[in-house]
Design an enzyme around this catalytic site. Structure first.
Site, mmCIF file in Angstrom:
data_model
loop_
_atom_site.group_PDB
_atom_site.id
_atom_site.type_symbol
_atom_site.label_atom_id
_atom_site.label_comp_id
_atom_site.label_asym_id
_atom_site.label_seq_id
_atom_site.Cartn_x
_atom_site.Cartn_y
_atom_site.Cartn_z
ATOM 1 N N GLU A 162 0.879 -1.167 0.000
ATOM 2 C CA GLU A 162 0.000 0.000 0.000
ATOM 3 C C GLU A 162 0.913 1.212 0.000
ATOM 4 O OE1 GLU A 162 -1.871 2.993 0.426
ATOM 5 O OE2 GLU A 162 -2.066 2.527 2.562
ATOM 6 N N CYS A 191 -2.242 9.028 3.242
ATOM 7 C CA CYS A 191 -2.125 8.670 1.824
ATOM 8 C C CYS A 191 -3.432 8.909 1.079
ATOM 9 C CB CYS A 191 -1.685 7.223 1.686
ATOM 10 S SG CYS A 191 -2.678 6.084 2.646
ATOM 11 N N GLU A 237 3.906 13.231 -4.875
ATOM 12 C CA GLU A 237 3.316 13.157 -3.542
ATOM 13 C C GLU A 237 4.088 14.057 -2.573
ATOM 14 O OE1 GLU A 237 3.601 9.475 -1.221
ATOM 15 O OE2 GLU A 237 1.492 9.716 -0.725
HETATM 16 O O1 TXE Z 1 8.708 5.963 3.977
HETATM 17 P P1 TXE Z 1 9.397 4.576 3.878
HETATM 18 P P2 TXE Z 1 9.333 7.349 4.464
HETATM 19 C C1 TXE Z 1 5.342 8.453 1.419
HETATM 20 C C2 TXE Z 1 5.421 9.948 1.612
HETATM 21 C C3 TXE Z 1 6.727 10.107 2.281
HETATM 22 C C4 TXE Z 1 7.544 9.072 1.552
HETATM 23 C C5 TXE Z 1 8.754 8.588 2.280
HETATM 24 O O2 TXE Z 1 5.424 10.602 0.380
HETATM 25 O O3 TXE Z 1 7.266 11.389 2.133
HETATM 26 O O4 TXE Z 1 6.660 8.007 1.385
HETATM 27 O O5 TXE Z 1 8.427 8.326 3.647
HETATM 28 C C6 TXE Z 1 10.487 0.841 6.174
HETATM 29 N N1 TXE Z 1 13.224 -2.668 3.634
HETATM 30 N N2 TXE Z 1 4.621 7.767 2.459
HETATM 31 O O6 TXE Z 1 10.742 7.519 4.021
HETATM 32 O O7 TXE Z 1 10.869 4.718 3.873
HETATM 33 C C7 TXE Z 1 10.626 2.013 7.097
HETATM 34 O O8 TXE Z 1 11.551 1.733 8.120
HETATM 35 C C8 TXE Z 1 12.201 -2.821 4.481
HETATM 36 C C9 TXE Z 1 3.344 7.272 2.108
HETATM 37 O O9 TXE Z 1 9.088 7.450 5.894
HETATM 38 O O10 TXE Z 1 8.737 3.869 2.768
HETATM 39 C C10 TXE Z 1 9.212 2.184 7.578
HETATM 40 O O11 TXE Z 1 8.926 1.242 8.592
HETATM 41 N N3 TXE Z 1 11.567 -1.791 5.063
HETATM 42 C C11 TXE Z 1 2.823 6.341 3.085
HETATM 43 C C12 TXE Z 1 8.409 1.862 6.317
HETATM 44 O O12 TXE Z 1 9.289 1.109 5.486
HETATM 45 C C13 TXE Z 1 11.982 -0.559 4.777
HETATM 46 C C14 TXE Z 1 3.120 6.535 4.499
HETATM 47 C C15 TXE Z 1 7.942 3.094 5.532
HETATM 48 O O13 TXE Z 1 9.026 3.924 5.286
HETATM 49 C C16 TXE Z 1 13.039 -0.334 3.880
HETATM 50 C C17 TXE Z 1 4.451 7.015 4.722
HETATM 51 C C18 TXE Z 1 13.687 -1.459 3.305
HETATM 52 N N4 TXE Z 1 14.714 -1.348 2.467
HETATM 53 C C19 TXE Z 1 5.133 7.634 3.706
HETATM 54 N N5 TXE Z 1 13.231 1.009 3.795
HETATM 55 C C20 TXE Z 1 1.423 5.809 2.862
HETATM 56 N N6 TXE Z 1 1.223 5.112 1.762
HETATM 57 O O14 TXE Z 1 0.555 5.979 3.672
HETATM 58 C C21 TXE Z 1 12.315 1.594 4.595
HETATM 59 N N7 TXE Z 1 11.562 0.660 5.204
#
Ligand code: TXE
Length: 479
Positions: A248, A282, A383
């Site tokens: 998601e 989101c 986004e």
């Molecule tokens: O998300 P990440 P971030 C969007 C929003 C935001 C951008 C980046 O635009 O500015 O994403 O946010 C884990 N292997 N959304 O950097 O990195 C991480 O530790 C496994 C939309 O905070 O995607 C966290 O637990 N896991 C969104 C989770 O992934 C990994 C909500 C989300 O972090 C990983 C949040 C890896 N290699 C941000 N790298 C929505 N859809 O609601 C990171 N994580």
């Protein structure tokens, strides 16, 4: 306050004894540390989960349901404490956490505790062949759940509850930016009598702890909510191991307003769908398209309402907009406001950081409305995930539909109109996993939840989630 990993029912330090600072976004101060867990911690969590699997997967549905509902009740009994913890970790108003985040986390456990007792599989009689097929829905084993920072406990439990209900054991990682309520959940699971090792919560960075979960060869399914780039990376790592994936991801959702809508309702809801949770949902309708005949009026009324929103400390009951989640996220959102100006966008209101008295180092930003000259500009395509929306007029249904669909994302769309035929035409054609008509973020947990295009693959919610967390096995018996 230091957070610990929750493994096999115990609270423990990371094996390496390495820690990460945990910030309070409302004042910019470090208020605790969280484990910087390594592969070794994930392995320990996996082993605990694996050894609990036999017993948990054989636990009766009635008993699983009873425990999940008990967790739900304990969350409700601890509402104030959890809401304050969520707010301190994330920057969202306490009132919002109390009204939305924590009650929803409790609902997630209650809902799936009930749903599992109603989850049935199919049987097919092979007529004329003297055979009957039936489908078993067996739990996968050990599954991984990884969640983001915007709705911390809400989204964490949205994955864990169906995974557990279906009989799996879980290795879960909340966002390192907002780990607190996931940590507190461990205590509640113990109090509810959840078997040791059924749920294991490992804290740490995405690139190390998260990576160890997605790379683990025996964690056979990953349910992830977060950024699109991370989702793409997870898909790449998981694909050669044939893991089941539910992703998601991001959204850039259109909010389409026709002149024939119920104006006041639309206006009030649009303020909410633009700025709830500081715009960090989101599902927020961050691209507002307004029918040209009411554009001028809408622009005036909307900006006036947005200017009334109070940016303030999350524990102040008058606050509508709290702090953004982190310094780096605040910088990212501010950069987009700069980009909007460079692209000839007009900042109708907001755009500046807010100095909240007594909390000068907090991450506060004014709710920002940008009038954009074209739907193709970056602020209308990428986004931003903060308190920033774009507005622009449209002339016809065809035009707005084309603009609405002309982004890489496809999570949700909101439509304001009282014309039934138009509603049907538009909802059929909007490229989105969810379409709200004359409302926003009204949720029924039985419905499929998720997006198309770069917003992800798979659906959460209801029986869709229970199907994801089980493997169907067809048994064919000839008689
Ligand atoms: O998300 P990440 P971030 C969007 C929003 C935001 C951008 C980046 O635009 O500015 O994403 O946010 C884990 N292997 N959304 O950097 O990195 C991480 O530790 C496994 C939309 O905070 O995607 C966290 O637990 N896991 C969104 C989770 O992934 C990994 C909500 C989300 O972090 C990983 C949040 C890896 N290699 C941000 N790298 C929505 N859809 O609601 C990171 N994580």
């Amino acid at each position: 306050m230091n957070i610990k990993n929750y493994i096999n029912g115990n609270f423990q330090n990371p094996i390496s004894n390495e820690w990460i600072d945990n910030y309070n976004p409302s004042n910019g101060e470090v208020y605790g540390e969280i484990p910087n867990s390594s592969k070794a911690d994930v392995e320990e969590a996996y082993k605990a989960a694996k050894s609990a699997f036999k017993q948990w997967s054989q636990t009766t549905l009635e008993e699983r349901s009873r425990i999940l509902i008990k967790i739900s009740e304990l969350l409700e009994a601890n509402l104030q404490r959890f809401a304050e913890a969520e707010s301190k970790d994330n920057g969202k108003p306490v009132a919002l956490a109390k009204a939305v985040d924590i009650p929803r986390a409790a609902s997630n456990f209650r809902f799936f505790g009930n749903a599992i007792t109603q989850f049935a599989s199919e049987s097919h009689e092979s007529v004329g062949q003297n055979a009957i097929n039936y489908t078993l829905r067996q739990p996968i084993g050990v599954v991984g759940c990884i969640s983001p920072w915007n709705l911390p406990l809400y989204l964490f439990t949205w994955k864990i509850a169906p995974a557990l209900a279906a009989g799996n054991c879980v290795v879960a990682k909340p966002s390192e930016v907002t780990p607190m309520t996931a940590y507190l959940l461990g205590e509640i699971c113990n109090e509810a009598g959840l078997l040791k090792g059924v749920l294991n919560i490992v804290h740490g960075l995405g690139t190390t702890t998260g990576q160890a979960i997605i790379e683990h060869p025996d964690i056979k399914a990953i349910s992830f909510t977060g950024g699109t780039a991370t989702g793409a990376h997870i898909a790449k790592v998981a694909a050669p191991m044939f893991k089941k994936l539910s992703l998601e991801l991001g959204g850039k959702n259109p909010n389409i307003i026709f002149a024939d809508c119920d104006y006041e309702d639309m206006l009030n809801t649009t303020v909410r769908s633009s700025f709830a949770n500081q715009g960090q949902i989101c599902l927020c309708g961050s691209r507002i398209f307004v029918e040209a005949t009411i554009y001028k009026k809408f622009k005036t009324d909307f900006v006036e309402k947005v200017k009334q929103l109070k940016v303030g400390h999350p524990s102040d009951s008058k606050t509508n907009i709290g702090a953004l989640v982190s310094k780096s996220h605040l910088e990212k959102v501010k950069d987009y406001i700069k980009i909007a100006e460079e692209e000839n966008g007009v900042i109708l209101c907001g755009g500046q950081e807010v100095n909240v008295q007594g909390y000068e180092n907090g991450y506060y930003l004014e709710p920002t409305v940008i009038e954009v000259p074209t739907d193709e500009c970056r602020v209308n395509q990428e986004e931003i995930f903060g308190p920033v929306v774009t507005i622009m007029p449209f002339n016809s249904e065809e035009d707005v539909l084309q603009m609405a669909n002309k982004v890489k994302y496809g999570l949700s769309a909101t439509l304001w109109t009282n014309d039934l035929k138009r509603t049907m035409r538009m909802s059929n054609q909007l490229q989105a996993g969810i379409v709200w008509v004359n409302t926003w973020m009204m949720r029924d947990l039985r419905t499929p939840f998720g997006g198309v295009k770069a917003s992800g693959v798979g659906r959460e919610g209801g029986f869709e989630a229970l199907r994801f967390f089980t493997e169907p096995k067809n048994v064919c018996i000839k008689y």
